[in-house]
Design an enzyme around this catalytic site. Sequence first.
Site, PDB file in Angstrom:
ATOM      1  N   GLU A  58      56.178 -23.333  52.313  1.00  0.00           N
ATOM      2  CA  GLU A  58      55.688 -23.030  53.671  1.00  0.00           C
ATOM      3  C   GLU A  58      54.942 -24.269  54.142  1.00  0.00           C
ATOM      4  OE1 GLU A  58      56.103 -20.343  55.415  1.00  0.00           O
ATOM      5  OE2 GLU A  58      56.733 -18.827  53.985  1.00  0.00           O
ATOM      6  N   CYS A  90      49.275 -23.546  61.260  1.00  0.00           N
ATOM      7  CA  CYS A  90      50.614 -24.131  61.089  1.00  0.00           C
ATOM      8  C   CYS A  90      51.537 -23.720  62.225  1.00  0.00           C
ATOM      9  CB  CYS A  90      51.191 -23.717  59.747  1.00  0.00           C
ATOM     10  SG  CYS A  90      51.191 -21.953  59.473  1.00  0.00           S
TER      11      CYS A  90
END
Length: 455
Positions: free
Chosen positions: A229, A263
């Site tokens: 990720e 993010c």
Amino acid sequence: MASTIIINPATGEKVAEYDRITKEVAKEKIARSRKTFDSWKKKTFEERSQLMRNLSNILEANKEEYAQLATREMGKTIGQSRKEIEKCAWVCRYYADNAKELLANETVKTEAAKSYVTFQPIGVILAVMPWNFPFYQVIRFAVPALMAGNTGVLKHASNVQGCAFALEDAFAKAGFPEGTFSNLNIDSKLVKDIIEDENIVAVTLTGSDPAGRSVASIAGQNLKKTVMELGGSDAYIVLDDVDLEEATDLATLGRLQNNGQTCIAAKRFVVLDAIYDEFLALFTKKMEAAKMGEPTDENTYYGPLARLDLRDQLHGQVLKTVAQGGRLVLGGQIPDGKGAYYPATILADLEPGMEGFDNELFGPVASVIRAKDDAHAIELANNSRFGLGSGVFTANKERGEKLALLLEAGSSFVNKLVVSDPRLPFGGVKNSGYGRELAAYGIREFVNTKTIWIE
Ligand code: NAP
């Protein structure tokens, strides 16, 4: 012995110091985790769910303490820290209620008397985690992994070790057997040795793409599965039919929440030509009005960056973008005084090849990009090595959906900022990583998807 020193990014003061553990101690903890796996994997879903509900209750009961800790260690505003803990408690409850169904056997009709797919736990999973959601990122990995019958060891970001220990303690208090979830306070240089440990079966990393490349290549050498990720430079397309007040409210929140360090935050605003100047003017006004300040102050809109080096790195990226021809509309100056503060900043008229277009700006800096029409907006949005989340703002949901389907990203939302939700898969494409967390897709990443055939 080496130690981890925690600096409050709002004040620059040292708030804690934790001894690092040695490689030998880390390996002992991993061996213990492997031993626990042998009994943990045999527990029923009901037994595991009971402990997960206990954990949910502990998180809720200690919300204020955990929230203060997160804010002290990485500078998130206190209100957002409280919300993060609430979300963690929800994730625990959601998987306590749904893991059994998500991992139920799947019958497949063949010529066998009986044939089906079953999902079995695989062992000890190593999680390398970032500081930006110091509780949630860990919970997002650990809760599905443990509900599937695995055990987990955590290498958390150095600057949030207090949060890592608080989580280890919360799992223990919830009644999870020793070794089900363990914190390894190690230097990241030791991650290679840990991946090579025979008791580690798989690795998940949430963090920057350089860290992902390093960890994934070591894991690959050792034939251990990984989920990555990584970063994002998410594009949010603003169409010419939007309500500009609403769109700029969302844009301001999207760029400044978590002090700009999310993010999946809106980072590149791709705005249609017809409304570009109006959008930019209103967005600038709202970004300028947002209050930067002490993160424990309830009236603060955004606080400091998590560390001074990250602030300086971000400032360097802003200067580089301006040197490349980007137009600085707001901010862009390091304020005087203590702390890792950086003001809300807007870089406009960006084009491919400029730093603020090509790379992730992990802080309160917005890149604004002009597009001729819908097709050009998609072309600009997809002109990125990243593909984590993205969005479309429009008054026309059908037009929005059509564009959302064309965006190269793990998640594309229309008229809402991208969020990670325990009911939906989460992850990226391109340099934003691979594999998924959450939902059936995530909980099945770290299982043996096993075929059974009875002739
Ligand atoms: P980072 O510097 O990559 O660190 C993440 C973790 O990896 C930390 O635990 C760090 O440990 C460790 N690490 C760093 N380099 C390593 C290496 N070479 N080998 C092994 N471990 C290593 O990232 P960050 O600054 O904490 O987080 C920001 C980044 O994470 C951004 O790019 C953001 O977009 C991304 N992110 C992605 C997601 C997602 O879901 N896709 C979510 C959140 C954040 P130390 O702290 O000890 O260095």
